[in-house]
Design a protein around this motif. Structure first.
Motif, short mmCIF file in Angstrom:
data_model
loop_
_atom_site.label_atom_id
_atom_site.label_comp_id
_atom_site.label_asym_id
_atom_site.label_seq_id
_atom_site.Cartn_x
_atom_site.Cartn_y
_atom_site.Cartn_z
N ASN A 77 41.59 34.66 45.68
CA ASN A 77 42.21 35.61 46.57
C ASN A 77 42.57 34.49 47.88
O ASN A 77 43.43 34.95 48.75
N TYR A 79 38.62 46.60 44.77
CA TYR A 79 38.26 45.26 45.08
C TYR A 79 38.08 44.21 43.29
O TYR A 79 38.45 44.39 42.61
N SER A 80 38.70 43.03 43.18
CA SER A 80 38.15 41.82 42.03
C SER A 80 36.77 42.08 41.88
O SER A 80 36.72 41.67 42.71
N THR A 101 40.66 37.49 51.22
CA THR A 101 38.86 37.75 50.88
C THR A 101 38.96 38.27 52.35
O THR A 101 37.94 39.11 51.86
N SER A 142 35.57 39.45 41.50
CA SER A 142 34.27 38.33 42.52
C SER A 142 33.88 39.03 43.97
O SER A 142 32.83 38.67 44.22
N GLU A 143 34.80 39.27 44.56
CA GLU A 143 35.18 40.54 45.71
C GLU A 143 33.04 41.21 45.66
O GLU A 143 32.62 41.31 46.61
N SER A 145 35.94 34.59 44.82
CA SER A 145 37.25 35.69 45.67
C SER A 145 38.30 34.12 46.25
O SER A 145 39.16 34.72 46.66
#
Length: 303
Positions: free
Chosen positions: A197, A27-28, A201, A30-31, A193
């Protein structure tokens, strides 16, 4: 029992850092922030309702400022965890008490409140020597950006701790502060996100990924509960110093999961930061007793 509660909290905080690092491959940042916030709020909501707590607050602006500052700090810390060895990122994040002590030191000197406390000045100076030693491998491997982000996270965390303390002095219960922080974290992560993304997301999740996300939220939440209990029933100075065992736990997690191996100068740097942090914690605590600006003791700004 208070020392045991604090040791348990430090272990869980280190475990949260380890799961964040594991999840960063899926995951990023942000996620991870988004799920950490929303899952934490969902876990906390029924606990608050069962205890008869209220979500109504007369201080919405103060909550917003605390939450924004805390989210930025946590976001930066999660990013640093993905880029650096776990123990390095955790050690640099634990510099928040140093920044608070530095702030109080110079404010006291500027306002002419007696002679500067030179032992504290030495502790502050030595902490920066420790940072130089810890960051040496990161600079050599061109990961210095992660190191600077971790340091920046600790600076902003110090601001968040002061705001948490202010809310406490205004009579806000801890659960309300944590809940609104978690909600803000989730919303900020969602926006980040979507910007990064887009519709991806909301892609399907794997059981492995969902397990990591749940572990991040649960370990952070229960670590904070354990830490809160430790401070409520124990001696502040003893409990505050035990939080630095998180550096030890993070080192162990890093060695077990990623085979992290550090040179002697990194271990020396960690030790210097640890000792300096304990000295700063002592200073902050004793100044609190004399009515000065005080330190909030949560090392992950909510967590």
């Amino acid at each position: 029992m208070a020392p045991l509660w604090m040791l348990f909290a430090s272990f869980l905080f280190a475990a949260m850092g380890a799961t964040v690092k594991l999840a960063s491959s899926l995951y990023s940042t942000s996620e991870i922030v988004m799920y950490r916030g929303f899952i934490g709020a969902l876990l906390l909501f029924p606990m608050i309702r069962l205890q008869g707590g209220s979500f109504k607050t007369p201080f919405p602006k103060e909550h917003l400022w605390r939450s924004v500052v805390g989210v930025v700090s946590l976001w930066m810390w999660f990013y640093a965890i993905a880029k650096l060895p776990l123990a390095t990122a955790v050690t640099l994040n634990y510099m928040a008490p140093i920044w608070l002590a530095t702030y109080m030191f110079f404010i006291g000197w500027w306002r002419g409140r007696g002679l500067p406390e030179w032992p504290l000045a030495l502790a502050i100076a030595m902490s920066f020597v420790g940072v130089t030693l810890v960051l040496r491998p990161a600079v050599e491997t061109h990961e210095w950006v992660g190191g600077l982000v971790a340091i920046g996270s600790s600076v902003i965390a110090a601001m968040a701790y002061m705001q948490v303390r202010r809310l406490g002095q205004m009579g806000e219960p801890e659960y309300r502060v944590v809940f609104y922080f978690s909600v803000t974290m989730g919303l900020a992560g969602l926006v980040g996100s979507l910007l990064g993304n887009g519709v991806n997301t909301f892609r399907p999740q794997s059981w492995h990924g969902m397990g990591l996300l749940l572990a991040i939220a649960a370990s952070g939440l229960f670590a904070q509960i354990a830490m809160t209990r430790a401070y409520r029933i124990g001696k502040v100075l003893v409990v505050a110093n035990l939080q630095y065992t998180g550096i030890v736990f993070s080192s162990l997690w890093g060695m077990v999961l990623w085979g992290d191996v550090f040179d002697w100068h990194v271990w020396l740097g960690m030790g210097v930061i640890l000792v300096s942090g304990i000295a700063a914690t002592f200073y902050n605590t004793t100044r609190t007793a004399r009515g000065a600006v005080v330190k909030e003791t949560d090392p992950i700004a909510s967590e």
